[in-house]
Design a protein around this motif. Structure first.
Motif, short mmCIF file in Angstrom:
data_model
loop_
_atom_site.label_atom_id
_atom_site.label_comp_id
_atom_site.label_asym_id
_atom_site.label_seq_id
_atom_site.Cartn_x
_atom_site.Cartn_y
_atom_site.Cartn_z
N PRO A 30 -7.06 6.91 -20.40
CA PRO A 30 -8.10 6.63 -19.42
C PRO A 30 -9.08 5.56 -19.93
CG PRO A 30 -7.80 8.99 -19.68
CD PRO A 30 -7.03 8.34 -20.78
N GLY A 31 -9.51 4.69 -19.06
CA GLY A 31 -10.46 3.64 -19.42
C GLY A 31 -9.79 2.33 -19.75
N ILE A 32 -8.58 2.36 -20.26
CA ILE A 32 -7.82 1.13 -20.51
C ILE A 32 -7.24 0.66 -19.18
CG2 ILE A 32 -5.82 0.12 -21.66
CD1 ILE A 32 -8.17 0.61 -23.53
N ARG A 33 -7.52 -0.59 -18.83
CA ARG A 33 -7.06 -1.11 -17.54
C ARG A 33 -5.84 -2.02 -17.68
NH1 ARG A 33 -11.53 -1.36 -13.99
NH2 ARG A 33 -10.15 -2.43 -12.50
N ARG A 34 -5.65 -2.54 -18.89
CA ARG A 34 -4.53 -3.46 -19.10
C ARG A 34 -3.91 -3.22 -20.48
NH1 ARG A 34 -6.59 -9.55 -17.54
NH2 ARG A 34 -6.73 -9.32 -15.27
N VAL A 35 -2.58 -3.35 -20.53
CA VAL A 35 -1.86 -3.31 -21.80
C VAL A 35 -0.97 -4.54 -21.86
CG1 VAL A 35 -0.20 -2.06 -23.23
CG2 VAL A 35 -1.92 -0.80 -21.90
N ARG A 36 -1.13 -5.31 -22.91
CA ARG A 36 -0.40 -6.58 -23.06
C ARG A 36 0.38 -6.57 -24.37
NH1 ARG A 36 -1.50 -11.05 -20.27
NH2 ARG A 36 -3.60 -10.37 -19.70
N LEU A 37 1.45 -7.34 -24.42
CA LEU A 37 2.27 -7.42 -25.64
C LEU A 37 2.11 -8.77 -26.30
CD1 LEU A 37 5.62 -5.81 -24.41
CD2 LEU A 37 3.78 -4.73 -25.71
N GLY A 38 2.21 -8.78 -27.63
CA GLY A 38 2.26 -10.02 -28.39
C GLY A 38 3.67 -10.60 -28.35
N SER A 39 3.98 -11.44 -29.31
CA SER A 39 5.26 -12.16 -29.35
C SER A 39 6.43 -11.19 -29.54
CB SER A 39 5.23 -13.17 -30.49
OG SER A 39 6.45 -13.88 -30.56
N LEU A 40 7.52 -11.47 -28.83
CA LEU A 40 8.69 -10.58 -28.83
C LEU A 40 9.96 -11.33 -29.23
CD1 LEU A 40 8.02 -8.90 -25.36
CD2 LEU A 40 7.63 -7.84 -27.60
N GLU A 41 10.84 -10.64 -29.94
CA GLU A 41 12.20 -11.13 -30.14
C GLU A 41 12.98 -10.76 -28.88
OE1 GLU A 41 13.52 -12.86 -33.02
OE2 GLU A 41 11.35 -13.11 -33.01
N PRO A 42 13.51 -11.74 -28.15
CA PRO A 42 14.02 -11.46 -26.80
C PRO A 42 15.19 -10.48 -26.74
CG PRO A 42 14.59 -13.69 -27.53
CD PRO A 42 13.60 -13.16 -28.50
N GLU A 43 16.12 -10.57 -27.69
CA GLU A 43 17.34 -9.77 -27.56
C GLU A 43 17.09 -8.28 -27.80
OE1 GLU A 43 17.12 -10.18 -31.96
OE2 GLU A 43 16.55 -11.37 -30.21
N LEU A 44 15.91 -7.93 -28.32
CA LEU A 44 15.59 -6.52 -28.54
C LEU A 44 14.96 -5.87 -27.31
CD1 LEU A 44 14.22 -6.68 -32.20
CD2 LEU A 44 16.50 -6.05 -31.43
N LEU A 45 14.82 -6.65 -26.23
CA LEU A 45 14.24 -6.16 -24.99
C LEU A 45 15.39 -5.83 -24.04
CD1 LEU A 45 11.28 -5.87 -24.00
CD2 LEU A 45 11.54 -8.09 -22.90
N THR A 46 15.62 -4.53 -23.79
CA THR A 46 16.76 -4.13 -22.96
C THR A 46 16.36 -4.03 -21.49
OG1 THR A 46 16.30 -1.76 -23.14
CG2 THR A 46 17.60 -2.76 -24.92
N GLU A 47 17.39 -3.91 -20.63
CA GLU A 47 17.13 -3.72 -19.20
C GLU A 47 16.32 -2.45 -18.96
OE1 GLU A 47 20.30 -4.29 -16.31
OE2 GLU A 47 21.49 -5.31 -17.83
N SER A 48 16.63 -1.41 -19.72
CA SER A 48 15.90 -0.16 -19.58
C SER A 48 14.43 -0.33 -19.97
CB SER A 48 16.54 0.93 -20.45
OG SER A 48 15.76 2.11 -20.45
N ASP A 49 14.19 -1.06 -21.07
CA ASP A 49 12.81 -1.33 -21.49
C ASP A 49 12.04 -2.05 -20.38
OD1 ASP A 49 13.33 -0.30 -24.03
OD2 ASP A 49 13.83 -2.26 -24.87
N ILE A 50 12.66 -3.07 -19.82
CA ILE A 50 12.01 -3.87 -18.78
C ILE A 50 11.71 -3.01 -17.55
CG2 ILE A 50 12.35 -5.80 -17.16
CD1 ILE A 50 14.03 -7.13 -19.44
N ALA A 51 12.66 -2.16 -17.17
CA ALA A 51 12.46 -1.30 -16.00
C ALA A 51 11.31 -0.32 -16.24
CB ALA A 51 13.74 -0.55 -15.68
N ARG A 52 11.23 0.25 -17.44
CA ARG A 52 10.15 1.19 -17.73
C ARG A 52 8.80 0.49 -17.80
NH1 ARG A 52 12.27 4.64 -22.80
NH2 ARG A 52 10.14 5.51 -22.69
N MET A 53 8.77 -0.73 -18.30
CA MET A 53 7.53 -1.49 -18.31
C MET A 53 7.06 -1.81 -16.89
SD MET A 53 8.26 -4.13 -21.48
CE MET A 53 8.46 -3.51 -23.17
N ALA A 54 8.01 -2.17 -16.04
CA ALA A 54 7.67 -2.52 -14.66
C ALA A 54 7.10 -1.32 -13.90
CB ALA A 54 8.91 -3.06 -13.94
#
Length: 431
Positions: A221-245
């Motif tokens: 509660p109270g946090i309005r935004r969560v942002r990520l720093g630099s990412l290695e692209p191939e470690l980001l899966t379809e499931s990760d992206i769906a859960r983030m969305a």
């Protein structure tokens, strides 16, 4: 009361760690002052990504000693961790520690002040070492809070010394993340930015994934935004992206480190993806998020890069249409595989390729900014003043100058984006 000044070189992780150190020293009786002020102790938290970074560190130490000969000059961070013998040979450094045991710096400084002896406390990273507990109440003067949740890298890109400087992957336990984010929310921060040396590897040692930390932070509660720093692209899966969305608080800005759009160069760099996989990940992100921004880093002039390789990288950058690109020329780094290659690219060629890549990616940025015209977005107003008002950032990290009073800094305001001028958008506040 002893006065201490910190100078930070390098990445957001270094900035976070400096803030932790400053808070630690303040809690133990020191007054933290700016680097240009008179102090009893001057600390350089170093970066060693490039040889020029090491040179800058040495210059800073010399300058500090020349200005204040009686003050204690402290060298810490990645440079002495990666090159301990070289660091020990710097005569101006009275205290030398590395990127391990950050909290141990306090005792090293106190001991040097008490005894007058030179302190060198360096030990190599070891497999299985734990994430060092540390926390910060936020970065001074910032409206967004950075939170380091991961340390170390095991990717071993052929140009990079960071695995030596930072060691194996270690992750911050979820309970510690939750406690720190709750404290940041209580301090009034609306946005938290998760950072790490290889952020995408978060949780590898704990049986978790980065998305687990994202979901936890979004639930505070109270946090309005969560942002990520630099990412290695191939470690980001379809499931990760769906859960983030699925997270309303998650900011759709993805800094996917590319380095090159040429497959031959990517292989020589020992990157763990090719251009086709990178493009697929970008398509998945854009299909899952409205108005997502894709930003990146692109290196030109890597060892062995031909004119054809450079043209392939240019074409790929244009194909992706990045919102923003940090372009830099390859810098030979001793201790890495690429530094030993005989086919180094001449500096004039690197300069020409840099100019060409910057010109192209400036155009893709302009197109991205123009695509934001007419949109109604929430802007987190920063303290940076421009000729057009205070600058802030939308969820996808579009810079927007807003004509608003100083008390709006640190708050979220709803604006309509009305123009693009001098590399930023302009916005009008909606009542």
């Amino acid at each position: 009361m002893n006065r201490i000044a910190f100078t930070t070189l390098g990445c957001k992780v270094n900035q976070y760690e400096t803030e932790c150190l400053a808070e630690l020293f303040a809690q133990n009786g020191f007054t933290v002052v700016e680097p240009e002020e008179e102090a009893d102790v001057y600390v350089v938290n170093s970066c060693t990504v490039t040889a020029s970074g090491d040179k800058k560190t040495r210059q800073l130490l010399r300058r500090m000693k020349k200005r204040s000969p009686a003050a204690l000059a402290v060298l810490t961070g990645c440079y002495p961790q990666a090159f301990p013998e070289e660091a020990k040979a710097i005569p101006e450094a009275d205290v030398i520690t590395g990127a391990k045991n950050r909290r141990g710096l306090l005792q090293a400084v106190l001991r040097a002040m008490e005894t007058g002896e030179r302190i060198v406390d360096l030990s190599p990273h070891q497999r299985g070492e734990a994430f060092e507990p540390m926390s910060a109440a936020g970065l001074r003067g910032r409206t967004r809070a950075y939170l380091k949740i991961e340390d170390g890298c095991e990717r071993y890109c052929s140009y990079c010394i960071i695995p030596t400087a930072r060691g194996p992957v270690r992750s911050k336990p979820l309970a510690d993340i939750k406690a720190e984010v709750e404290a940041l929310a209580a301090a009034g921060y609306l946005e938290v930015v998760l950072t790490g040396i290889n952020l995408s590897s978060y949780g590898k040692d704990l049986g978790l994934r980065l998305i687990d930390a994202v979901e936890l932070c979004c639930a505070v509660p109270g946090i309005r935004r969560v942002r990520l720093g630099s990412l290695e692209p191939e470690l980001l899966t379809e499931s990760d992206i769906a859960r983030m969305a699925a997270q309303d608080k998650f900011c759709p800005q993805f800094h996917l480190s590319l380095q090159s759009g040429c497959d031959r160069t990517l292989k020589a760099m020992n990157r763990h993806y090719d251009s086709a996989e990178y493009a697929r990940i970008v398509r998945d992100i854009r299909a899952s998020f409205d108005n997502a921004a894709i930003t990146t880093d692109i290196m030109v002039g890597f060892a062995g890069e031909t004119d054809e390789d450079h043209k392939a990288s240019l074409a790929f950058a244009e194909e992706i249409g990045f919102a923003k690109v940090h372009v830099f020329a390859y810098s030979r780094r001793e201790g890495t595989v690429a530094a030993r290659r005989p086919d180094q690219v001449p500096e004039p060629v690197k300069d020409a390729r840099s100019r060409e890549m910057i010109a192209l990616t400036d155009k893709t940025r302009e197109r991205f900014l123009l695509s934001q015209l007419g949109r109604v977005e929430e802007v987190l107003v920063e303290t940076t003043k421009t000729p057009f008002g205070y600058e802030g950032f939308t969820r996808n990290y579009t810079p927007v100058a807003v004509n608003c009073p100083p008390e709006s800094c640190g708050t979220l305001v709803k604006v309509r984006i009305t123009a693009v001028l001098e590399g930023r958008c302009l916005g009008e506040i909606l009542s």
